[in-house]
Write a protein that holds these residues in place. Structure first.
Motif, PDB file in Angstrom:
ATOM      1  N   ALA A  81       0.816  -1.211   0.000  1.00 43.02           N
ATOM      2  CA  ALA A  81       0.000   0.000   0.000  1.00 43.02           C
ATOM      3  C   ALA A  81       0.852   1.264   0.000  1.00 43.02           C
ATOM      4  CB  ALA A  81      -0.944   0.000   1.187  1.00 43.02           C
ATOM      5  N   GLU A  82       2.005   1.225   0.678  1.00 44.48           N
ATOM      6  CA  GLU A  82       2.864   2.403   0.709  1.00 44.48           C
ATOM      7  C   GLU A  82       4.291   2.019   1.066  1.00 44.48           C
ATOM      8  OE1 GLU A  82       0.880   4.813   3.684  1.00 44.48           O
ATOM      9  OE2 GLU A  82       2.427   4.293   5.144  1.00 44.48           O
ATOM     10  N   GLU A  83       5.188   2.927   0.722  1.00 41.62           N
ATOM     11  CA  GLU A  83       6.611   2.769   1.025  1.00 41.62           C
ATOM     12  C   GLU A  83       7.066   4.080   1.665  1.00 41.62           C
ATOM     13  OE1 GLU A  83      10.613   1.524  -1.468  1.00 41.62           O
ATOM     14  OE2 GLU A  83       8.908   2.327  -2.561  1.00 41.62           O
ATOM     15  N   ARG A  84       7.782   3.989   2.772  1.00 38.68           N
ATOM     16  CA  ARG A  84       8.291   5.175   3.466  1.00 38.68           C
ATOM     17  C   ARG A  84       9.782   5.288   3.156  1.00 38.68           C
ATOM     18  NH1 ARG A  84       4.285   6.730   6.627  1.00 38.68           N
ATOM     19  NH2 ARG A  84       5.291   8.009   8.191  1.00 38.68           N
ATOM     20  N   LEU A  85      10.169   6.413   2.569  1.00 41.05           N
ATOM     21  CA  LEU A  85      11.553   6.632   2.181  1.00 41.05           C
ATOM     22  C   LEU A  85      12.127   7.798   2.972  1.00 41.05           C
ATOM     23  CD1 LEU A  85      11.057   6.424  -1.682  1.00 41.05           C
ATOM     24  CD2 LEU A  85      11.987   4.648  -0.192  1.00 41.05           C
ATOM     25  N   ARG A  86      13.315   7.599   3.507  1.00 46.67           N
ATOM     26  CA  ARG A  86      14.004   8.677   4.209  1.00 46.67           C
ATOM     27  C   ARG A  86      14.814   9.440   3.168  1.00 46.67           C
ATOM     28  NH1 ARG A  86      13.082  11.626   8.539  1.00 46.67           N
ATOM     29  NH2 ARG A  86      15.003  12.569   9.252  1.00 46.67           N
ATOM     30  N   VAL A  87      14.547  10.743   3.044  1.00 44.90           N
ATOM     31  CA  VAL A  87      15.248  11.587   2.082  1.00 44.90           C
ATOM     32  C   VAL A  87      15.714  12.823   2.834  1.00 44.90           C
ATOM     33  CG1 VAL A  87      15.117  12.786  -0.122  1.00 44.90           C
ATOM     34  CG2 VAL A  87      13.667  10.786   0.275  1.00 44.90           C
ATOM     35  N   GLY A  88      16.999  12.875   3.118  1.00 41.86           N
ATOM     36  CA  GLY A  88      17.516  13.972   3.922  1.00 41.86           C
ATOM     37  C   GLY A  88      16.865  13.960   5.291  1.00 41.86           C
ATOM     38  N   ARG A  89      16.298  15.081   5.681  1.00 45.35           N
ATOM     39  CA  ARG A  89      15.652  15.163   6.994  1.00 45.35           C
ATOM     40  C   ARG A  89      14.161  14.843   6.935  1.00 45.35           C
ATOM     41  NH1 ARG A  89      15.991  20.413   5.058  1.00 45.35           N
ATOM     42  NH2 ARG A  89      14.165  21.719   5.458  1.00 45.35           N
ATOM     43  N   ARG A  90      13.675  14.427   5.784  1.00 41.77           N
ATOM     44  CA  ARG A  90      12.254  14.156   5.583  1.00 41.77           C
ATOM     45  C   ARG A  90      11.994  12.667   5.399  1.00 41.77           C
ATOM     46  NH1 ARG A  90      10.446  19.226   6.120  1.00 41.77           N
ATOM     47  NH2 ARG A  90      11.277  20.747   4.688  1.00 41.77           N
ATOM     48  N   THR A  91      10.776  12.262   5.755  1.00 37.75           N
ATOM     49  CA  THR A  91      10.283  10.935   5.409  1.00 37.75           C
ATOM     50  C   THR A  91       9.165  11.134   4.400  1.00 37.75           C
ATOM     51  OG1 THR A  91      10.839  10.019   7.555  1.00 37.75           O
ATOM     52  CG2 THR A  91       9.190   8.828   6.267  1.00 37.75           C
ATOM     53  N   VAL A  92       9.318  10.552   3.238  1.00 38.62           N
ATOM     54  CA  VAL A  92       8.350  10.709   2.159  1.00 38.62           C
ATOM     55  C   VAL A  92       7.604   9.398   1.992  1.00 38.62           C
ATOM     56  CG1 VAL A  92       8.046  11.234  -0.292  1.00 38.62           C
ATOM     57  CG2 VAL A  92       9.852  12.378   1.017  1.00 38.62           C
ATOM     58  N   VAL A  93       6.277   9.485   1.942  1.00 32.78           N
ATOM     59  CA  VAL A  93       5.438   8.309   1.744  1.00 32.78           C
ATOM     60  C   VAL A  93       5.084   8.215   0.268  1.00 32.78           C
ATOM     61  CG1 VAL A  93       3.244   7.206   2.300  1.00 32.78           C
ATOM     62  CG2 VAL A  93       4.500   8.446   4.067  1.00 32.78           C
ATOM     63  N   VAL A  94       5.397   7.082  -0.334  1.00 32.74           N
ATOM     64  CA  VAL A  94       5.014   6.803  -1.720  1.00 32.74           C
ATOM     65  C   VAL A  94       3.896   5.777  -1.658  1.00 32.74           C
ATOM     66  CG1 VAL A  94       5.771   5.888  -3.949  1.00 32.74           C
ATOM     67  CG2 VAL A  94       7.338   7.285  -2.578  1.00 32.74           C
ATOM     68  N   THR A  95       2.685   6.207  -2.033  1.00 31.85           N
ATOM     69  CA  THR A  95       1.558   5.276  -2.038  1.00 31.85           C
ATOM     70  C   THR A  95       1.601   4.439  -3.302  1.00 31.85           C
ATOM     71  OG1 THR A  95       0.115   6.911  -3.083  1.00 31.85           O
ATOM     72  CG2 THR A  95       0.101   6.813  -0.665  1.00 31.85           C
ATOM     73  N   ARG A  96       1.120   3.219  -3.186  1.00 29.98           N
ATOM     74  CA  ARG A  96       1.094   2.270  -4.312  1.00 29.98           C
ATOM     75  C   ARG A  96       2.441   2.218  -5.041  1.00 29.98           C
ATOM     76  NH1 ARG A  96      -3.524   3.683  -8.063  1.00 29.98           N
ATOM     77  NH2 ARG A  96      -2.969   1.678  -8.944  1.00 29.98           N
ATOM     78  N   PRO A  97       3.536   1.948  -4.314  1.00 34.61           N
ATOM     79  CA  PRO A  97       4.865   1.979  -4.927  1.00 34.61           C
ATOM     80  C   PRO A  97       5.047   0.954  -6.047  1.00 34.61           C
ATOM     81  CG  PRO A  97       4.957   0.940  -2.774  1.00 34.61           C
ATOM     82  CD  PRO A  97       3.578   1.522  -2.918  1.00 34.61           C
ATOM     83  N   ASP A  98       4.239  -0.081  -6.068  1.00 29.73           N
ATOM     84  CA  ASP A  98       4.358  -1.101  -7.105  1.00 29.73           C
ATOM     85  C   ASP A  98       3.589  -0.761  -8.373  1.00 29.73           C
ATOM     86  OD1 ASP A  98       5.915  -2.608  -5.341  1.00 29.73           O
ATOM     87  OD2 ASP A  98       4.153  -3.609  -4.511  1.00 29.73           O
ATOM     88  N   LYS A  99       2.894   0.387  -8.394  1.00 30.84           N
ATOM     89  CA  LYS A  99       2.132   0.791  -9.579  1.00 30.84           C
ATOM     90  C   LYS A  99       3.101   1.005 -10.737  1.00 30.84           C
ATOM     91  CE  LYS A  99      -0.897   4.269 -11.498  1.00 30.84           C
ATOM     92  NZ  LYS A  99      -1.604   5.528 -11.287  1.00 30.84           N
ATOM     93  N   VAL A 100       2.835   0.368 -11.856  1.00 30.99           N
ATOM     94  CA  VAL A 100       3.692   0.485 -13.030  1.00 30.99           C
ATOM     95  C   VAL A 100       3.340   1.765 -13.779  1.00 30.99           C
ATOM     96  CG1 VAL A 100       4.398  -0.574 -15.207  1.00 30.99           C
ATOM     97  CG2 VAL A 100       3.968  -2.007 -13.208  1.00 30.99           C
ATOM     98  N   LEU A 101       4.326   2.642 -13.941  1.00 31.39           N
ATOM     99  CA  LEU A 101       4.130   3.906 -14.648  1.00 31.39           C
ATOM    100  C   LEU A 101       4.511   3.800 -16.120  1.00 31.39           C
ATOM    101  CD1 LEU A 101       5.609   6.372 -11.987  1.00 31.39           C
ATOM    102  CD2 LEU A 101       3.200   5.819 -12.410  1.00 31.39           C
ATOM    103  N   LEU A 102       5.543   3.045 -16.407  1.00 29.91           N
ATOM    104  CA  LEU A 102       6.026   2.876 -17.781  1.00 29.91           C
ATOM    105  C   LEU A 102       6.015   1.382 -18.105  1.00 29.91           C
ATOM    106  CD1 LEU A 102       8.984   5.402 -17.513  1.00 29.91           C
ATOM    107  CD2 LEU A 102       6.763   5.809 -18.561  1.00 29.91           C
ATOM    108  N   PRO A 103       4.887   0.888 -18.594  1.00 26.56           N
ATOM    109  CA  PRO A 103       4.729  -0.556 -18.775  1.00 26.56           C
ATOM    110  C   PRO A 103       5.765  -1.215 -19.684  1.00 26.56           C
ATOM    111  CG  PRO A 103       2.626   0.570 -19.028  1.00 26.56           C
ATOM    112  CD  PRO A 103       3.677   1.624 -18.930  1.00 26.56           C
ATOM    113  N   ALA A 104       6.171  -0.541 -20.743  1.00 29.32           N
ATOM    114  CA  ALA A 104       7.126  -1.164 -21.663  1.00 29.32           C
ATOM    115  C   ALA A 104       8.440  -1.512 -20.978  1.00 29.32           C
ATOM    116  CB  ALA A 104       7.389  -0.240 -22.856  1.00 29.32           C
ATOM    117  N   ASP A 105       8.797  -0.733 -19.960  1.00 28.74           N
ATOM    118  CA  ASP A 105      10.045  -0.953 -19.240  1.00 28.74           C
ATOM    119  C   ASP A 105       9.833  -1.521 -17.845  1.00 28.74           C
ATOM    120  OD1 ASP A 105      11.729   0.110 -21.328  1.00 28.74           O
ATOM    121  OD2 ASP A 105      10.965   2.078 -20.770  1.00 28.74           O
ATOM    122  N   GLY A 106       8.563  -1.621 -17.412  1.00 28.04           N
ATOM    123  CA  GLY A 106       8.258  -2.147 -16.085  1.00 28.04           C
ATOM    124  C   GLY A 106       8.661  -1.219 -14.953  1.00 28.04           C
TER     125      GLY A 106
END
Length: 140
Positions: free
Chosen positions: A3-28
């Motif tokens: 459902a989500e992935e939490r990434l630490r970026v510098g001093r922030r934690t960024v939530v990426v929802t649906r991280p497995d969603k394919v944006l560029l299908p030809a390349d996966g």
């Protein structure tokens, strides 16, 4: 699919929802892949997105949605029938957050936020007429 992935970026934690969603299908390529790329490329990208606008840092995106986090900087500028609230992507976490919003091609503003009618940069967006860069490049 997670459902989500939490990434630490510098001093922030960024939530990426649906991280497995394919944006560029030809390349996966997934949202998570894009977020990782933006995180790795941030040192090179962020300086290019800073046209010395509001306090020296800016990256413009039209109409910031209400769900963007409070830490994501914004600037409101006039347009023909009102105003537009742009996102100011002035740190690596902002790029990763945009990847989580499926922003594949961030377009930078060509002028400073405090001087929107005085561009300081020219950008050529060279999109081919179709999906084949090779064929377009060979045209006289």
């Amino acid at each position: 699919m997670s459902a989500e992935e939490r990434l630490r970026v510098g001093r922030r934690t960024v939530v990426v929802t649906r991280p497995d969603k394919v944006l560029l299908p030809a390349d996966g390529i997934t949202k998570s892949d894009l977020a990782d790329y933006y995180r790795l490329a941030a040192d090179a990208m962020v300086p290019q997105l800073r046209p010395e606008g509001i306090e020296g840092q800016s990256f413009m995106r039209k109409d910031v949605p209400d769900h963007f986090p409070d830490w994501f900087h914004r600037v409101e500028l006039p347009k023909a029938d009102g105003t537009v609230t742009y996102a100011v992507g002035d740190e690596p976490a902002a790029l990763v957050y945009l990847a989580g919003q499926a922003c594949i091609t961030p377009h930078r503003f060509v002028s400073r936020a405090d001087r929107p009618h005085h561009p300081g940069r020219m950008v050529f967006d060279l999109d081919p007429a179709d999906d084949d860069f090779g064929a377009s490049a060979r045209q006289p």
